[in-house]
Design an enzyme around this catalytic site. Structure first.
Site, mmCIF file in Angstrom:
data_model
loop_
_atom_site.group_PDB
_atom_site.id
_atom_site.type_symbol
_atom_site.label_atom_id
_atom_site.label_comp_id
_atom_site.label_asym_id
_atom_site.label_seq_id
_atom_site.Cartn_x
_atom_site.Cartn_y
_atom_site.Cartn_z
ATOM 1 N N PRO A 151 0.827 -1.210 0.000
ATOM 2 C CA PRO A 151 0.000 0.000 0.000
ATOM 3 C C PRO A 151 0.861 1.258 0.000
ATOM 4 O O PRO A 151 1.795 1.387 0.789
ATOM 5 C CB PRO A 151 -0.796 -0.120 1.297
ATOM 6 C CG PRO A 151 -0.870 -1.582 1.550
ATOM 7 C CD PRO A 151 0.428 -2.153 1.056
ATOM 8 N N CYS A 152 0.535 2.183 -0.902
ATOM 9 C CA CYS A 152 1.403 3.349 -1.111
ATOM 10 C C CYS A 152 0.971 4.559 -0.299
ATOM 11 O O CYS A 152 1.724 5.534 -0.213
ATOM 12 C CB CYS A 152 1.426 3.711 -2.592
ATOM 13 S SG CYS A 152 -0.192 4.139 -3.264
#
Length: 471
Positions: A151-152
């Site tokens: 997840p960024c």
């Protein structure tokens, strides 16, 4: 075709009434036929419908039907798989994607719809190496590649940048630790540009300045990436990375992502080999245009703009945005946002036919990130989203339309995934080549590993010197 089932069986599978199932049969939503006044139904069509509409849950399962032809391919395990954009590119390069690990229920349903034989696992935080290998039906030493885009949001410059203080950042560390334990020949990490500058421990800007202590080493720009690289190095992996624009690899979209290639053999991997360039340099074709990608689409499912915003879109041509309105109309259209800072290029934006698309977002009709069709008075359709991200037209997406946009908008373009897979496969076969040294992969400075490391070390020396002066 598998054994047919009854209305009652289908109703039980979908958790709906028998009357609802009869309506689905009449509307041809299910593959069914009427014999002696009773419907009999193909169970595969019930499963397909159930997954697409979220009436059924995609359960965890091991890999199915591992045929000999699959066994002869290099094996890849995928984490944070999403709608499988990165995986499809790697698969295209010749890998067997033996396992997908994904928590989001709609993405899981999409994976089950399109790749039912691929093992499916859920929350990475509960996975052990033994569970992963068992589900993939593979031995520890046989894994060639582990790939994932953690997840960024924890690293994005648009967010709070909590790095590893965020649950999503912790999932990043879990991915690295799990990959190291499985010991594949290669590990690939995909992430946003913000990873290059995200600190380990972010200090709010309101707590910086002459009246506050100097930033510690953990608070330096890039501290989070430096920590990840140190963990991988300690485990025996050599890492190279760069910020890549997907347009340089044939995607009709300007989308930049950090790709880290980690090699267990200690040899530094070369950068990805570009197939296109912005101006046709290096003997490569120019970037693909939006027009080329959208040809031939006949059916469109899309969101709509509110009528009050359509008023302004009808005044704009392909490639224009709010700045092409009169000053009076600009203020009227943007309201209070007109007086805010920034370029605001996403407001009232019609895409250009003759350029690549800007980066696709998870919602094409949000006021500040509009993605309007070049000519029609609507946002891009989900079919156009798929073309721009290079998904096959027949790739099924589960869930409501807004969830489909989210899945495709978050995906890695297929061509960029293919470039990653091609490089890894060439490295496995010892035939990888180095791209032109002077090729400009990104518009930003110090984004390749050597330049980035020099900049980080200079910053580190400066920070250490400041700490010594304070003692």
């Amino acid at each position: 075709m598998s054994t047919k089932i009854s209305i009652s069986d289908a109703a039980h599978m979908l958790n709906v009434s028998e009357q609802h199932v009869r309506a689905l049969c009449r509307d041809r939503e299910l593959n069914a036929e009427k014999i002696s006044g009773a419907w009999i139904i193909d169970p595969d069509s019930v499963t397909n419908y159930g997954l697409r509409t979220a009436h059924m849950v995609a359960e965890d399962h091991a890999a199915y039907k591992v045929e000999t032809k699959r066994k002869n391919k290099p094996i890849a395990l995928s984490f944070f798989s999403g709608a499988m954009g990165l995986d499809l590119g790697i698969e295209k390069a010749g890998f067997d994607i033996r396992l997908a690990c994904e928590f989001d229920k709609y993405c899981r349903q999409t994976i089950a719809l399109n790749r039912p034989n691929t093992a499916l696992l859920g929350d990475i935080n509960t996975c052990t190496p033994e569970q992963v290998l068992k589900a993939a039906q593979v031995e520890r030493g046989d894994v060639d590649l582990i790939v994932g885009g953690p997840p960024c949001q924890a690293f994005s410059t648009a967010g709070k940048r909590q790095a590893f203080n965020d649950d999503r950042g912790n999932a990043f560390l879990k991915y690295i630790d799990l990959a190291i334990e499985i010991k594949p020949k290669f590990i690939v990490v995909e992430n946003v540009r913000g990873l290059l500058s995200c600190p380990m421990d972010h200090r709010p800007h309101s707590q910086r300045g002459a009246e506050f202590p100097d930033l510690s080493l953990d608070e330096m720009k890039g501290g989070a990436l430096n920590f990840v690289l140190s963990v991988l190095k300690k485990a025996g992996y050599t890492c190279t990375f760069n910020l890549y624009n997907s347009a340089n690899f044939g995607t009709p979209q300007i989308r930049e992502r950090v790709i880290i290639i980690c090699s267990r053999d200690g040899k530094a991997a070369p950068f990805l080999k570009p197939t296109h360039s912005e101006d046709g340099s290096h003997g490569l074709p120019k970037w693909r245009k939006l027009r080329d990608a959208l040809n031939g689409i006949t059916t469109h499912a899309h969101l709509n703009f509110p009528e009050k915003r359509l008023k302004y879109y009808r005044m704009l041509k392909a490639g224009q945005n709010w700045r092409n309105l009169t000053t009076e109309l600009q203020q009227e259209a943007l309201g209070k946002s007109y007086f805010s800072g920034g370029g605001k290029t996403g407001f009232f934006r019609r895409l250009s036919w003759d350029k690549p698309s800007p980066t696709l977002v998870t919602h094409p009709a949000m006021p500040a990130t509009d993605l309007a069709h070049p000519e029609e008075d609507r946002p891009l359709s989900i079919q156009e989203y798929k073309r721009i991200q290079e998904f096959p037209d027949n790739w099924q997406l589960a869930g409501p339309l807004i969830q489909q946009y989210k899945q495709i908008g978050n995906a890695v373009p297929i061509s960029l995934g293919y470039a990653v897979g091609k490089l890894i496969k060439d490295l496995l076969e010892e035939k990888a080549v180095t791209p032109p040294i002077d090729f400009k992969f990104s518009r930003y400075q110090a984004t390749s590993h050597n330049e980035w490391m020099r900049t980080f070390e200079q910053q580190k020396i400066k920070a250490q010197h400041a700490l010594e002066l304070d003692r």
